[in-house]
Design an enzyme around this catalytic site. Structure first.
Site, PDB file in Angstrom:
ATOM      1  N   GLU A 109       0.801  -1.225   0.000  1.00 61.20           N
ATOM      2  CA  GLU A 109       0.000   0.000   0.000  1.00 61.20           C
ATOM      3  C   GLU A 109       0.837   1.280   0.000  1.00 61.20           C
ATOM      4  O   GLU A 109       0.836   2.035   0.997  1.00 61.20           O
ATOM      5  CB  GLU A 109      -0.977  -0.009   1.187  1.00 61.20           C
ATOM      6  N   GLU A 124      -5.464  -8.629   0.274  1.00 62.79           N
ATOM      7  CA  GLU A 124      -6.203  -8.339   1.509  1.00 62.79           C
ATOM      8  C   GLU A 124      -7.656  -8.049   1.150  1.00 62.79           C
ATOM      9  O   GLU A 124      -7.934  -7.350   0.170  1.00 62.79           O
ATOM     10  CB  GLU A 124      -5.685  -7.086   2.233  1.00 62.79           C
TER      11      GLU A 124
END
Ligand code: IFM
Length: 444
Positions: free
Chosen positions: A167, A350
């Site tokens: 991320e 995720e």
């Protein structure tokens, strides 16, 4: 009867990250990361909590891996803590104890035939590097490449799948623009520099990986924000495109060989510190794309917004994070990514739901809202595969309740409940739901 059908080779995994689960912050030669320091700042983390003990996975990884195996997972996505491997950050001194920990963990996974998916950076930058300017400085990208080379040398023969960085959006913006994550800086100029240096760090690491001749797939994990326009007004449609460019395309496009978006360089004139050769370094071939998906937000034109857009309220059911459940957003996003990446393999690295469900008098945790959330997202995944999207796997976030960054321990994403006083692990109903899906009995 509804049935969730997935290809035989679909990779079912579950994920965590070092600072969120390991604990043992001052053991095994580990140095302080930016999160150790940030957590000590009054008001930075809910309740003044930190990851010093977390889920104590450093000492309990065998128990955790045995449970993953019992639930049928085929892959574990964990992250390697830079301050355990090179405690000095960039002095090249490798900490043998840190290396031994991850070697043992990988060995244990393989003993159960569980693949090791290693994320090289999930936010725990050695504080010594932040003291020299952190991700706002180019030297951090270079230091990251050196650290990655050590990971490749030590674990290259055993890791089954590599993820360079988790991320980049959160690293650059939450850390340097909004100050809600470590190192807690609010400076858009530094954030724009961090965007480029995180991209560069990824590229330099992949270059080193290829030079080392290693063969396991390597990729990166993004949390692409691809908001939908709140209305069909042109101004709102444009606002959604600007949001996607600033929050997502600045990370994805350069790595996919398409350079920074014109909108960002020419129209918004963000001062990205590109040097000669950087775009080539950044756009090394990757083998897959990791996507972390939780929700989709509507945005609209907002004359007062920094980039003239702003988020709008949603009607959907929300998790304890306040995030609306929008499975259709996952479909929209993966179709877009599939298009711009030319069909590169995609893994959902995720996906999950925060809710505070506790063991009942029989010790069972009935996390029905999480099951509903997961089921709806898995339906989307199965549908996308049928439509030809090259989706190869799904990792549940998270294997266990853990340190949820600035929210401390108040947000529980685990499919396994953790009692932070006793460290007892209790699989929630969602864990058994995953077990059934993986075994081919995903029906209701
Ligand atoms: O806990 C985080 C994880 O570290 C990164 N992705 C989002 C999760 C939930 O907020």
């Amino acid at each position: 009867m509804h049935k969730l059908d997935f290809p035989k080779d679909f990779l079912w995994g579950t994920a965590t990250a070092s600072y969120q689960v390991e604990g043992a912050a001052h053991e095994g030669g580990r140095s302080d990361s930016i999160w150790d320091i940030f957590s000590r700042k009054p008001g930075a983390v809910y309740g003044g909590e930190n990851g010093e003990i977390a889920c104590d996975q450093y000492h309990r990884y065998k128990e955790d891996i045995a449970l993953m195996a019992e639930l049928g997972f085929k892959s574990y996505r964990f992250s390697i803590a830079w301050p355990r491997i090179i405690p000095g950050g960039d002095d090249g001194k490798v900490n043998k104890e840190g290396v031994a920990f991850y070697k043992d963990l990988i060995k244990e996974l393989h003993a159960y035939n569980i693949k090791a998916t290693a994320t090289i950076y999930h936010w725990d930058l050695p504080q010594s590097l932040e003291d020299k300017g952190g991700w706002a400085e180019r030297r951090t990208a270079e230091a990251f490449a050196e650290y990655a080379k050590v990971c490749f040398a030590e674990f290259g023969d055993t890791v089954d799948q590599w993820i360079t960085i988790n991320e980049p959006f959160c690293v650059a913006y939450l850390g340097y623009a909004f100050g809600v994550h470590a190192p807690g800086i609010c400076d858009i100029g530094k954030a724009v520099r961090a965007v480029h240096h995180v991209n560069l760090a990824h590229g330099l690491a992949v270059k080193a990986y290829r030079a080392a001749g290693l063969k396991a797939p390597i990729g990166i994990t993004w949390n692409p924000n691809t908001p939908r326009p709140a209305t069909d007004r042109e101004a709102d449609k444009q606002a959604a495109l600007v949001a996607r460019a600033v929050e997502t395309e600045v990370f994805m496009l350069p790595i996919l060989g398409k350079g920074y978006p014109d909108l960002v360089l020419k129209e918004l004139k963000l001062p990205v510190p590109i040097q000669d050769g950087d775009l080539d370094s950044i756009s090394q071939k990757i083998d897959f794309i990791g996507v972390n998906y939780y929700n989709e937000q509507p945005v609209a034109f907002d004359p007062n917004g920094q980039f003239k857009y702003g988020a709008k309220p949603s009607w959907q059911n929300t998790s304890d994070m306040g995030w609306p459940t929008v499975p259709g957003g996952l479909a929209r996003q993966l179709l877009w990514i599939s298009g711009i990446s030319g069909g590169l393999p995609i893994y959902i690295t995720e996906n999950g739901f925060a809710s505070d469900d506790k063991p009942d008098e029989n010790g069972r945790v009935h996390d029905i809202e999480r099951i509903k959330y997961v089921r709806r997202h898995l339906e989307v995944c199965a549908g996308l595969i049928k439509q030809g999207v090259n989706l190869k796997g799904y990792y549940a976030w998270s294997f266990m309740d853990n340190f949820e960054w600035a929210y401390g321990y108040t947000r529980r994403f685990g499919i396994v409940h953790v009692d932070y006083v006793t460290q007892k692990r209790t699989p929630k109903d969602s864990a058994y739901f995953f077990r059934d899906v993986i075994a081919g009995f995903g029906e209701w």
